[in-house]
Design a protein around this motif. Structure first.
Motif, PDB file in Angstrom:
ATOM      1  N   TRP A 158     -10.283  -3.947   3.939  1.00 47.75           N
ATOM      2  CA  TRP A 158     -10.892  -4.059   2.609  1.00 47.75           C
ATOM      3  C   TRP A 158     -11.025  -5.518   2.201  1.00 47.75           C
ATOM      4  N   ARG A 159     -11.126  -6.410   3.172  1.00 43.95           N
ATOM      5  CA  ARG A 159     -11.139  -7.847   2.925  1.00 43.95           C
ATOM      6  C   ARG A 159     -12.232  -8.264   1.935  1.00 43.95           C
ATOM      7  N   SER A 160     -13.384  -7.592   1.989  1.00 42.47           N
ATOM      8  CA  SER A 160     -14.507  -8.010   1.145  1.00 42.47           C
ATOM      9  C   SER A 160     -14.266  -7.752  -0.340  1.00 42.47           C
ATOM     10  N   VAL A 161     -13.431  -6.771  -0.674  1.00 37.76           N
ATOM     11  CA  VAL A 161     -13.168  -6.460  -2.085  1.00 37.76           C
ATOM     12  C   VAL A 161     -11.709  -6.664  -2.481  1.00 37.76           C
ATOM     13  N   ARG A 162     -10.831  -6.791  -1.471  1.00 34.00           N
ATOM     14  CA  ARG A 162      -9.414  -7.096  -1.663  1.00 34.00           C
ATOM     15  C   ARG A 162      -8.667  -6.049  -2.482  1.00 34.00           C
ATOM     16  N   ARG A 190      11.546   2.660   0.269  1.00 32.40           N
ATOM     17  CA  ARG A 190      12.530   1.646   0.676  1.00 32.40           C
ATOM     18  C   ARG A 190      12.436   1.318   2.164  1.00 32.40           C
ATOM     19  N   ARG A 191      12.330   2.335   3.013  1.00 31.17           N
ATOM     20  CA  ARG A 191      12.409   2.132   4.458  1.00 31.17           C
ATOM     21  C   ARG A 191      11.051   1.860   5.105  1.00 31.17           C
ATOM     22  N   VAL A 192       9.984   2.236   4.411  1.00 34.51           N
ATOM     23  CA  VAL A 192       8.654   2.086   5.000  1.00 34.51           C
ATOM     24  C   VAL A 192       7.808   1.110   4.180  1.00 34.51           C
ATOM     25  N   LEU A 193       7.471   1.509   2.958  1.00 34.10           N
ATOM     26  CA  LEU A 193       6.480   0.773   2.173  1.00 34.10           C
ATOM     27  C   LEU A 193       6.964  -0.604   1.741  1.00 34.10           C
ATOM     28  N   ASP A 194       8.130  -0.670   1.095  1.00 33.41           N
ATOM     29  CA  ASP A 194       8.612  -1.950   0.587  1.00 33.41           C
ATOM     30  C   ASP A 194       8.940  -2.913   1.722  1.00 33.41           C
ATOM     31  N   LEU A 195       9.484  -2.383   2.813  1.00 30.58           N
ATOM     32  CA  LEU A 195       9.781  -3.223   3.973  1.00 30.58           C
ATOM     33  C   LEU A 195       8.500  -3.783   4.573  1.00 30.58           C
ATOM     34  N   ALA A 196       7.476  -2.930   4.678  1.00 27.36           N
ATOM     35  CA  ALA A 196       6.194  -3.364   5.243  1.00 27.36           C
ATOM     36  C   ALA A 196       5.554  -4.438   4.365  1.00 27.36           C
ATOM     37  N   VAL A 197       5.549  -4.221   3.064  1.00 30.38           N
ATOM     38  CA  VAL A 197       4.956  -5.196   2.137  1.00 30.38           C
ATOM     39  C   VAL A 197       5.691  -6.523   2.216  1.00 30.38           C
ATOM     40  N   LYS A 198       7.010  -6.486   2.281  1.00 24.80           N
ATOM     41  CA  LYS A 198       7.815  -7.709   2.357  1.00 24.80           C
ATOM     42  C   LYS A 198       7.460  -8.516   3.605  1.00 24.80           C
ATOM     43  N   GLN A 199       7.356  -7.835   4.752  1.00 26.71           N
ATOM     44  CA  GLN A 199       7.036  -8.538   5.998  1.00 26.71           C
ATOM     45  C   GLN A 199       5.612  -9.091   5.979  1.00 26.71           C
ATOM     46  N   ILE A 200       4.681  -8.313   5.469  1.00 29.71           N
ATOM     47  CA  ILE A 200       3.290  -8.783   5.370  1.00 29.71           C
ATOM     48  C   ILE A 200       3.213 -10.034   4.505  1.00 29.71           C
ATOM     49  N   ASN A 201       3.890 -10.011   3.364  1.00 28.69           N
ATOM     50  CA  ASN A 201       3.844 -11.147   2.447  1.00 28.69           C
ATOM     51  C   ASN A 201       4.518 -12.391   3.030  1.00 28.69           C
ATOM     52  N   HIS A 203       4.811 -13.068   6.468  1.00 27.94           N
ATOM     53  CA  HIS A 203       4.371 -13.499   7.797  1.00 27.94           C
ATOM     54  C   HIS A 203       2.864 -13.517   8.029  1.00 27.94           C
ATOM     55  N   THR A 204       2.068 -13.020   7.109  1.00 25.52           N
ATOM     56  CA  THR A 204       0.625 -12.958   7.355  1.00 25.52           C
ATOM     57  C   THR A 204      -0.142 -13.858   6.392  1.00 25.52           C
ATOM     58  N   ASP A 205      -1.453 -13.789   6.473  1.00 27.99           N
ATOM     59  CA  ASP A 205      -2.322 -14.633   5.638  1.00 27.99           C
ATOM     60  C   ASP A 205      -2.630 -14.029   4.284  1.00 27.99           C
ATOM     61  N   ILE A 206      -2.013 -12.894   3.947  1.00 26.99           N
ATOM     62  CA  ILE A 206      -2.283 -12.262   2.656  1.00 26.99           C
ATOM     63  C   ILE A 206      -0.982 -11.955   1.917  1.00 26.99           C
ATOM     64  N   THR A 207      -1.104 -11.794   0.610  1.00 29.59           N
ATOM     65  CA  THR A 207      -0.008 -11.302  -0.229  1.00 29.59           C
ATOM     66  C   THR A 207      -0.481  -9.991  -0.837  1.00 29.59           C
ATOM     67  N   VAL A 208       0.264  -8.933  -0.581  1.00 24.91           N
ATOM     68  CA  VAL A 208      -0.181  -7.601  -0.995  1.00 24.91           C
ATOM     69  C   VAL A 208       0.805  -6.994  -1.991  1.00 24.91           C
ATOM     70  N   GLU A 209       0.284  -6.179  -2.892  1.00 25.07           N
ATOM     71  CA  GLU A 209       1.116  -5.413  -3.811  1.00 25.07           C
ATOM     72  C   GLU A 209       0.484  -4.041  -3.968  1.00 25.07           C
ATOM     73  N   TYR A 210       1.285  -3.073  -4.376  1.00 23.90           N
ATOM     74  CA  TYR A 210       0.738  -1.729  -4.515  1.00 23.90           C
ATOM     75  C   TYR A 210       0.992  -1.164  -5.913  1.00 23.90           C
ATOM     76  N   LYS A 225      -3.623  -3.914  -3.571  1.00 19.81           N
ATOM     77  CA  LYS A 225      -4.422  -5.100  -3.869  1.00 19.81           C
ATOM     78  C   LYS A 225      -3.811  -6.264  -3.108  1.00 19.81           C
ATOM     79  N   PHE A 226      -4.659  -7.186  -2.668  1.00 18.94           N
ATOM     80  CA  PHE A 226      -4.106  -8.341  -1.968  1.00 18.94           C
ATOM     81  C   PHE A 226      -4.939  -9.581  -2.255  1.00 18.94           C
TER      82      PHE A 226
END
Length: 315
Positions: A158-162, A190-201, A203-210, A225-226
């Motif tokens: 969803w890079r074009s609309v973020r 706790r074990r899936v979503l929040d952990l995934a968001v933390k690692q993405i924020n 180690h990657t080129d985006i900052t995401v929140e849900y 949204k990111f």
């Protein structure tokens, strides 16, 4: 240094499957190898992934890499995925199941894994003329959770609309390959979503929140949204300053150009998520052609038109 790009058809990005981190990493390296071998168009092409390459890409010891790759062979041989794809002849959505590989094994003396992608996989990673997602391998190198890798892929298309559309809880669980795991929403977050968001924020080129969506007190889905991190924005801005026209200038296009470029725009990966639900390429192109008549839309389309080679004529 040559950019190493992971490129997948959006049908594969949105597929439902469960693969561990090492299995996903092997798929990444095999996709890069497949696309570098320009002759690998049909099924049956043998791909060889060396432990030395795995160790270099993911910053682990060579010996540790090979042992992990060998263990992943069994998982990849058994693994399958479910995906949906538009039938271009009828405009209807088909639902399919496939396996990742037809054959996979390892050679101790060479320190490598060999694999042959299943026939369904080949067009989803090599014949990418329409809607696909592409990102640099380095963006997922630091992700240690299999769910972080999958969530990054699901979001970045969803890079074009973020911002993603609403993804129901059941659909998200399915795409992440969860069956009986983490059924309680507290454990899932706790074990899936929040952990995934933390690692993405981290180690990657985006900052995401849900954002959670509820029916009453029950969580039924999420939107994500990111934003692009500052360093990535600077690189993009530098490229834009050197390569792009002034996007505030109204586009001067002939009627013929509008039709030609609307058709091309409808098949760009960056605009894939701008298409409406159930909208085929023809209908999407017709809508774009209409929007190209609206000067308020020109700043949105100008960067994509520039990428396609269109240059606005001077007044």
């Amino acid at each position: 240094m040559q950019r190493q790009l992971v490129t997948k058809d959006n049908s594969l990005i949105g597929a439902s499957y469960s693969l561990g981190v090492v299995e996903q990493r092997l798929i990444f390296l095999a996709i890069i190898e497949a696309r570098e071998q320009k002759t690998l168009i049909e099924a049956g092409g043998l791909l060889r992934i060396y432990a030395q390459s795995y160790a270099k890409q993911f910053d682990v010891e060579k010996h540790t890499s090979y042992e992990a790759m060998k263990r992943a062979v069994e998982g990849l041989y058994e693994a399958g995925f479910a995906y949906s794809k538009l039938d271009e002849r009828t405009g209807k959505i088909g639902h399919y199941k496939s396996r990742w590989v037809d054959k996979i094994g390892y050679i101790d003396d060479l320190g490598c894994v060999e694999l042959v992608f299943a026939s369904d996989v080949i067009p989803l990673i090599t014949r990418l003329e329409a809607r696909y997602t592409e990102y640099e391998l380095k963006q997922v190198v630091g992700l240690q959770s299999e769910y972080a890798i999958r969530l990054y892929e699901l979001v970045i298309q969803w890079r074009s609309v973020r911002k993603t559309n609403l993804i129901s809880l059941s659909e998200l669980r399915e795409k992440l390959g969860l069956v009986d795991e983490y059924k309680r929403i507290e454990a899932f977050k706790r074990r899936v979503l929040d952990l995934a968001v933390k690692q993405i924020n981290e180690h990657t080129d985006i900052t995401v929140e849900y954002e959670q969506h509820k029916q009453g007190r029950v969580i039924t889905g999420f939107t994500f949204k990111f934003r692009i991190k500052t360093q990535a924005k600077k690189l993009l801005s530098k490229k834009r300053d050197g390569d792009m026209p002034d996007i505030l200038t109204p586009l001067k296009m002939t009627d013929k150009q509008k039709g030609v470029f609307a058709a091309k725009l409808s098949k760009m990966s960056e605009l894939a998520n701008y298409a409406k639900q159930g909208e085929d390429y023809k209908a999407f192109a017709e809508r774009i052609e209409t929007e190209l008549l609206d000067e308020s839309k020109h700043s949105f389309y100008a960067p994509y038109l520039d990428k396609l080679g269109f240059r606005a004529s001077a007044s």
